[in-house]
Write a protein that holds these residues in place. Structure first.
Motif, PDB file in Angstrom:
ATOM      1  N   SER A   1     -40.762  72.085 -55.315  1.00  0.00           N
ATOM      2  CA  SER A   1     -41.155  73.465 -55.419  1.00  0.00           C
ATOM      3  C   SER A   1     -40.479  74.609 -55.113  1.00  0.00           C
ATOM      4  O   SER A   1     -41.524  75.946 -55.285  1.00  0.00           O
ATOM      5  CB  SER A   1     -42.163  73.314 -54.627  1.00  0.00           C
ATOM      6  N   ASP A   2     -39.270  74.654 -55.084  1.00  0.00           N
ATOM      7  CA  ASP A   2     -38.861  76.177 -55.161  1.00  0.00           C
ATOM      8  C   ASP A   2     -39.105  76.946 -55.804  1.00  0.00           C
ATOM      9  O   ASP A   2     -38.583  76.150 -57.138  1.00  0.00           O
ATOM     10  CB  ASP A   2     -37.675  75.768 -54.158  1.00  0.00           C
ATOM     11  N   THR A   3     -39.141  78.525 -55.310  1.00  0.00           N
ATOM     12  CA  THR A   3     -39.068  79.078 -57.371  1.00  0.00           C
ATOM     13  C   THR A   3     -38.173  80.164 -57.461  1.00  0.00           C
ATOM     14  O   THR A   3     -38.335  80.768 -58.059  1.00  0.00           O
ATOM     15  CB  THR A   3     -41.042  79.835 -56.651  1.00  0.00           C
ATOM     16  N   THR A   4     -37.615  80.149 -55.906  1.00  0.00           N
ATOM     17  CA  THR A   4     -36.283  81.102 -56.077  1.00  0.00           C
ATOM     18  C   THR A   4     -35.281  80.513 -57.790  1.00  0.00           C
ATOM     19  O   THR A   4     -34.749  81.546 -58.201  1.00  0.00           O
ATOM     20  CB  THR A   4     -35.870  80.829 -55.480  1.00  0.00           C
ATOM     21  N   GLY A   5     -35.223  79.651 -58.218  1.00  0.00           N
ATOM     22  CA  GLY A   5     -34.636  78.763 -58.750  1.00  0.00           C
ATOM     23  C   GLY A   5     -33.253  78.514 -58.838  1.00  0.00           C
ATOM     24  O   GLY A   5     -32.137  77.907 -59.299  1.00  0.00           O
TER      25      GLY A   5
END
Ligand SMILES: [Zn+2]
Length: 213
Positions: free
Chosen positions: A18-22
């Motif tokens: 779910s991490d959105t930073t990639g």
């Protein structure tokens, strides 16, 4: 791991999806290996070895090497260990050695006690959670095999273990078509398999960790 427990970190590789930073994007393919239905070990093994790109299969060895490598930083070795623990668990979930066309059962829609879900989800957690044991209770209940039985379960290669899960995946696919309505009868049919996989996953993880440390 310092004072932290392995079990505490075991699910972290799923949380970071779910991490959105990639930052963890490259790890998304480490959780599974897709393979066409095979009923012959040699063909299965050949297909595994011919696959390109990082997968559950390649990462067990890659992460193990990173953990063993004293030139890898403490922080990176810890992350590699957390991932290894996690994917050894994934390895025991049959649908992580499933088919590409349905994303390991993610695209097979079912209901579980009337709730809309998918086949992968049923095997990732719902069958286990239905028993309403805590993880600690469950590990105590299942960890009752003799030394000889444990040695037998821990024998074999990584390829054997993946094939073990794959054969079960084939059985699950055959018995759970799209739009299945699952409830008590499904638990009755598959609880023994689910519990076997929890136990085998734990014991095979132990084997891998004992060899590394
Ligand atoms: Zn996973």
């Amino acid at each position: 791991m310092g004072k932290e427990r392995l079990a505490y970190w075991a699910n972290w590789p799923d949380f970071i999806k779910s991490d959105t930073t990639g930052a963890w994007k490259q790890a998304s393919s480490w959780h599974y290996v897709n393979i066409d239905p095979m009923t012959d070990f040699k063909a299965f093994e050949q297909n595994l070895k011919a696959q390109a790109g990082p997968s559950l299969y390649t990462q067990v060895n890659t992460l193990s090497s990173q953990i063993k490598d004293k030139n890898t930083s403490e922080k990176d070795r810890k992350i590699a260990l957390i991932f290894l623990i996690h994917i050894m668990g994934d390895l025991a979930q049959p649908l992580h050695v499933g088919r590409a066309e349905d994303l390991g059962g993610n695209k097979i829609n079912v209901t579980y006690f009337g709730e809309k879900t998918n086949l992968h989800s049923v095997w990732d957690g719902k069958l286990v959670d239905s028993q309403k044991y805590s993880y600690t209770e469950y590990s105590k209940l299942l960890d009752i095999k003799s030394k000889e039985e444990v040695a037998q379960i821990q024998s074999g290669t990584l390829e054997d273990w993946l094939y073990d899960s794959h054969k079960i995946a084939n059985k699950i696919y055959a018995q759970t078509p799209n739009d299945s309505k699952l409830s008590y009868d499904y638990q009755y049919k598959f609880n023994e398999t689910m519990e076997r996989q929890l136990l085998y996953g734990g014991l095979r993880l132990a084997k891998v960790l004992n060899e590394l440390f």
